[in-house]
Motif scaffolding. Sequence first.
Motif, PDB file in Angstrom:
ATOM      1  N   GLN A 285     -15.675  13.179   4.997  1.00 25.12           N
ATOM      2  CA  GLN A 285     -15.055  13.765   3.802  1.00 25.12           C
ATOM      3  C   GLN A 285     -14.275  12.689   3.037  1.00 25.12           C
ATOM      4  O   GLN A 285     -14.350  12.614   1.803  1.00 25.12           O
ATOM      5  CB  GLN A 285     -14.111  14.897   4.254  1.00 25.12           C
ATOM      6  N   MET A 286     -13.573  11.809   3.774  1.00 24.83           N
ATOM      7  CA  MET A 286     -12.804  10.746   3.106  1.00 24.83           C
ATOM      8  C   MET A 286     -13.728   9.718   2.465  1.00 24.83           C
ATOM      9  O   MET A 286     -13.443   9.207   1.392  1.00 24.83           O
ATOM     10  CB  MET A 286     -11.854  10.043   4.091  1.00 24.83           C
ATOM     11  N   GLU A 287     -14.844   9.454   3.126  1.00 23.38           N
ATOM     12  CA  GLU A 287     -15.795   8.501   2.528  1.00 23.38           C
ATOM     13  C   GLU A 287     -16.332   9.039   1.208  1.00 23.38           C
ATOM     14  O   GLU A 287     -16.533   8.296   0.260  1.00 23.38           O
ATOM     15  CB  GLU A 287     -16.961   8.253   3.482  1.00 23.38           C
TER      16      GLU A 287
ATOM     17  N   ASN B 145     -13.258   9.219  -1.241  1.00 24.10           N
ATOM     18  CA  ASN B 145     -12.897   7.835  -1.515  1.00 24.10           C
ATOM     19  C   ASN B 145     -11.535   7.687  -2.200  1.00 24.10           C
ATOM     20  O   ASN B 145     -11.423   7.025  -3.234  1.00 24.10           O
ATOM     21  CB  ASN B 145     -14.012   7.211  -2.378  1.00 24.10           C
TER      22      ASN B 145
ATOM     23  N   SER C  19      -0.898  11.456   5.190  1.00 25.46           N
ATOM     24  CA  SER C  19      -1.078  12.353   6.328  1.00 25.46           C
ATOM     25  C   SER C  19       0.190  13.166   6.495  1.00 25.46           C
ATOM     26  O   SER C  19       1.295  12.679   6.258  1.00 25.46           O
ATOM     27  CB  SER C  19      -1.407  11.552   7.596  1.00 25.46           C
TER      28      SER C  19
ATOM     29  N   THR D 284     -13.423   3.886   8.857  1.00 23.95           N
ATOM     30  CA  THR D 284     -14.803   3.923   8.354  1.00 23.95           C
ATOM     31  C   THR D 284     -15.715   3.239   9.368  1.00 23.95           C
ATOM     32  O   THR D 284     -16.762   3.761   9.733  1.00 23.95           O
ATOM     33  CB  THR D 284     -14.895   3.219   6.994  1.00 23.95           C
TER      34      THR D 284
ATOM     35  N   ILE E 143      -3.530  15.241   4.062  1.00 27.71           N
ATOM     36  CA  ILE E 143      -4.262  15.747   5.235  1.00 27.71           C
ATOM     37  C   ILE E 143      -3.280  16.340   6.247  1.00 27.71           C
ATOM     38  O   ILE E 143      -2.457  15.624   6.822  1.00 27.71           O
ATOM     39  CB  ILE E 143      -5.077  14.633   5.916  1.00 27.71           C
TER      40      ILE E 143
ATOM     41  N   VAL F  99      -5.018  11.981  -1.376  1.00 28.20           N
ATOM     42  CA  VAL F  99      -5.462  13.134  -0.581  1.00 28.20           C
ATOM     43  C   VAL F  99      -4.405  13.398   0.495  1.00 28.20           C
ATOM     44  O   VAL F  99      -3.941  12.467   1.152  1.00 28.20           O
ATOM     45  CB  VAL F  99      -6.834  12.850   0.069  1.00 28.20           C
TER      46      VAL F  99
ATOM     47  N   ILE G   4      -4.098   7.900   1.230  1.00 28.27           N
ATOM     48  CA  ILE G   4      -4.176   9.070   2.109  1.00 28.27           C
ATOM     49  C   ILE G   4      -2.767   9.341   2.620  1.00 28.27           C
ATOM     50  O   ILE G   4      -2.148   8.468   3.235  1.00 28.27           O
ATOM     51  CB  ILE G   4      -5.132   8.809   3.292  1.00 28.27           C
TER      52      ILE G   4
ATOM     53  N   ARG H 200      -7.864   1.330   2.102  1.00 28.22           N
ATOM     54  CA  ARG H 200      -7.051   2.419   1.512  1.00 28.22           C
ATOM     55  C   ARG H 200      -5.615   2.284   1.995  1.00 28.22           C
ATOM     56  O   ARG H 200      -5.346   1.671   3.024  1.00 28.22           O
ATOM     57  CB  ARG H 200      -7.526   3.787   1.985  1.00 28.22           C
TER      58      ARG H 200
END
Length: 224
Positions: A122-124, A127, A133, A210, A54, A52, A131, A161
């Motif tokens: 949203q990340m939870e 999953n 950034s 988290t 970000i 993902v 990530i 992660r």
Amino acid sequence: MHSYISIALDRTPTMTKSEQLEKLKKEMETANLPLMESNLVFGEGNIDSPVVFIGEAPGFNENEQRRPFVGRAGQLLNELIKSVGWKREDVYITNIVKRRPPDNRDPLPEEIETYKPYLARQMEILNPQVIASLGRFSMNYFLPFGKISRDQGKVFEAAGRLIVPLFHPAAALRSTEVLNQLKSSFARLPKIVSGAIKPEADSSIAVDFTARRKKETVPQGSLF
Ligand code: URA
């Protein structure tokens, strides 16, 4: 009394990933969040992607189209994604602040603070394994003591992660040196996703977001 209620709550995700994301998006549409005069740009892409991206906050084009990274920085991001053999629709793309700050100014600390818990949720739900950034604002969420010029391209581990801070594509549009570093860091992403490149940086500067999210006050909406 610890009980049935907490057990039931822990088991909430009988909803699919896309239903959970839709629910979060709806909450964000109606919650009293900063920058309400702009459109919500929630994020888009493959919700099962292992990676993902970000960014910081939507700009003019993103606000118009309600889609992240569709302007010039977005074009460069698309090219970079392609350069590693992926397609834009294979990955998921979002921002830490999900509405456009006026005149494309930097998001204010209080705006970032208010949007952070939503990003964590949203990340939870998504999953992702990795990530990435883009720029210092989203890097600082995961690495509050990170320094973009020192840490970009390194692989950190947080909350199970991998976090890979990258330069923001808009910065790469302004500097060839930044562009070259961004390209080299991007080129490592497939190996990071496959596990061939392991976390190599000092992850003590990374934050278990988290766990932190659980302490943050965020409207959860009704669970059922
Ligand atoms: N810059 C960002 O950080 N996000 C976007 O969606 C577009 C430009």
